[in-house]
Motif scaffolding. Sequence first.
Motif, PDB file in Angstrom:
ATOM      1  N   TRP A 338       0.824  -1.218   0.000  1.00 59.56           N
ATOM      2  CA  TRP A 338       0.000   0.000   0.000  1.00 59.56           C
ATOM      3  C   TRP A 338       0.852   1.259   0.000  1.00 59.56           C
ATOM      4  O   TRP A 338       0.440   2.299  -0.529  1.00 59.56           O
ATOM      5  CB  TRP A 338      -0.965  -0.014   1.187  1.00 59.56           C
ATOM      6  CG  TRP A 338      -2.050  -1.026   0.997  1.00 59.56           C
ATOM      7  CD1 TRP A 338      -2.090  -2.294   1.488  1.00 59.56           C
ATOM      8  CD2 TRP A 338      -3.229  -0.873   0.200  1.00 59.56           C
ATOM      9  NE1 TRP A 338      -3.221  -2.942   1.067  1.00 59.56           N
ATOM     10  CE2 TRP A 338      -3.946  -2.093   0.273  1.00 59.56           C
ATOM     11  CE3 TRP A 338      -3.754   0.172  -0.553  1.00 59.56           C
ATOM     12  CZ2 TRP A 338      -5.158  -2.281  -0.387  1.00 59.56           C
ATOM     13  CZ3 TRP A 338      -4.965  -0.021  -1.210  1.00 59.56           C
ATOM     14  CH2 TRP A 338      -5.645  -1.230  -1.121  1.00 59.56           C
ATOM     15  N   LEU A 341       1.977   1.568  -3.614  1.00 58.60           N
ATOM     16  CA  LEU A 341       0.863   1.954  -4.484  1.00 58.60           C
ATOM     17  C   LEU A 341       0.816   3.463  -4.716  1.00 58.60           C
ATOM     18  O   LEU A 341       0.419   3.917  -5.792  1.00 58.60           O
ATOM     19  CB  LEU A 341      -0.452   1.472  -3.872  1.00 58.60           C
ATOM     20  CG  LEU A 341      -1.726   1.770  -4.661  1.00 58.60           C
ATOM     21  CD1 LEU A 341      -1.718   1.044  -6.003  1.00 58.60           C
ATOM     22  CD2 LEU A 341      -2.959   1.374  -3.845  1.00 58.60           C
ATOM     23  N   GLU A 342       1.215   4.233  -3.725  1.00 52.00           N
ATOM     24  CA  GLU A 342       1.190   5.691  -3.851  1.00 52.00           C
ATOM     25  C   GLU A 342       2.104   6.189  -4.966  1.00 52.00           C
ATOM     26  O   GLU A 342       1.918   7.296  -5.479  1.00 52.00           O
ATOM     27  CB  GLU A 342       1.600   6.340  -2.523  1.00 52.00           C
ATOM     28  CG  GLU A 342       0.635   6.065  -1.373  1.00 52.00           C
ATOM     29  CD  GLU A 342      -0.767   6.561  -1.685  1.00 52.00           C
ATOM     30  OE1 GLU A 342      -0.904   7.722  -2.123  1.00 52.00           O
ATOM     31  OE2 GLU A 342      -1.726   5.782  -1.508  1.00 52.00           O
ATOM     32  N   MET A 352      -2.138  -6.660  -5.090  1.00 53.86           N
ATOM     33  CA  MET A 352      -1.458  -6.197  -3.898  1.00 53.86           C
ATOM     34  C   MET A 352      -0.995  -7.357  -3.016  1.00 53.86           C
ATOM     35  O   MET A 352      -1.806  -8.159  -2.553  1.00 53.86           O
ATOM     36  CB  MET A 352      -2.402  -5.303  -3.092  1.00 53.86           C
ATOM     37  CG  MET A 352      -3.057  -4.181  -3.897  1.00 53.86           C
ATOM     38  SD  MET A 352      -1.896  -2.880  -4.325  1.00 53.86           S
ATOM     39  CE  MET A 352      -1.677  -2.129  -2.709  1.00 53.86           C
TER      40      MET A 352
END
Length: 432
Positions: A338, A341-342, A352
């Motif tokens: 996560w 992901l940014e 993921m």
Amino acid sequence: MLRIITQRTEAETELKRICDRIHDDRVTHKEATVSEVIQAVRRQGDFALLHYTAEFDRQTITQADLRVSGTELDAAFQQVSAELLQAIQLAYKRIEAFHRQRVPKSWVHFGEKEVVLGKRYTPIDTAGIYVPGGSAAYPSTVLMNAIPAVVAGVKRIVMVTPPGKDKTVNPAILVAAQLAGVDEIYRVGGAQAIAALAYGTETIPSVDVITGPGNIYVTLAKKQVYGRVGIDSLAGPSEVLVIADRSANPLYVATDMLAQAEHDSMAAAILIATDSRLASRVVEEVERLLENHPRRLLTEKAIANYGLVIVVDSLKTAADLSNLFAPEHLELEVEEPWELLELIRHAGAIFMGHSTPEAVGDYLAGPNHTLPTAGAARYASALGVETFMKHSSIIQYSPEALNEVAGAIAALTEAEGLPSHGDSVKFRTENR
């Protein structure tokens, strides 16, 4: 077999080469053949379909054979195992539930001086779905293309698929089509099937939008008929890019790469790793798994030509290279997906963590598996309900509101040299 690259400039060059593989000379020379097929179908209708089915698919069928009969459809349910039927039903349920959430809603805004603005969403009338066939069967492709059309409210869904051995259509495809709500199924494939959907023949109706993947001839045919009909995308060979750190399991990564390579000899399988030891172990696992692979020849060719392992110094660099490639499938097999992901801007679908193989998305997670390829994820998205809908603007002005903007419209119409545009407002407001 799998090359390991450590230099960023070389990695960027290789990623560009792989991304552009659909545009090389081996592909572009096929466009003339596709154009010839399309024109023949436009002129000769069913006769051309039967001719090219015999030439390309080595199946001799008659005009009466084109449409799959009700008897064949009924028999299909007896020809699939109970386990497969349950799997198709489960996939249907999850895909339908996901797409049901994505239906765009019409809206209207009532502003000052009785100005009304809005958007009205309506489905297309007829959808055409292409499902690859022949030696393989893809019931998941049927579900992924038909379900969003049904959810969108399309009234007529037409499916085409190449005939297999003895002119048959795989029963799993027929079962999936019936569960998903397909209205008509025709045993024809290739560029000739796309031409039939675009222009219509004596037997096959023309449609408004054509979706579904196929070989290079199908893709080029969709490209050539675009404008006459809408299309979902120009889907190229499948591709996966895996970003992995030292927490990744090399066996998992290797199987995920091979899961793409086994699709097609032009499929791409790419690993960007932050750990050189992991990279080496993945290469070893790929070579080991290939030894007894049922589709070894095809898969090995894909790995040799479009397989790649890149070792980088950070996840930031990995994300930069991934964004450059804009993969169809992106797997984040890292400790903190996560956070990574940014940094991701371009990808068709993102998987993921270590327990989310791309195969989950292929079959029954819910989101569509028809995704942009060959860098198109920079500007395009997955197939969805919106593919089968269009929106109309709604505009209403009161006399008072029109009078308020009349001067501005007059100035603009004068600047553009369109006097009747100006008059259409002037005559409505000058005597008020």
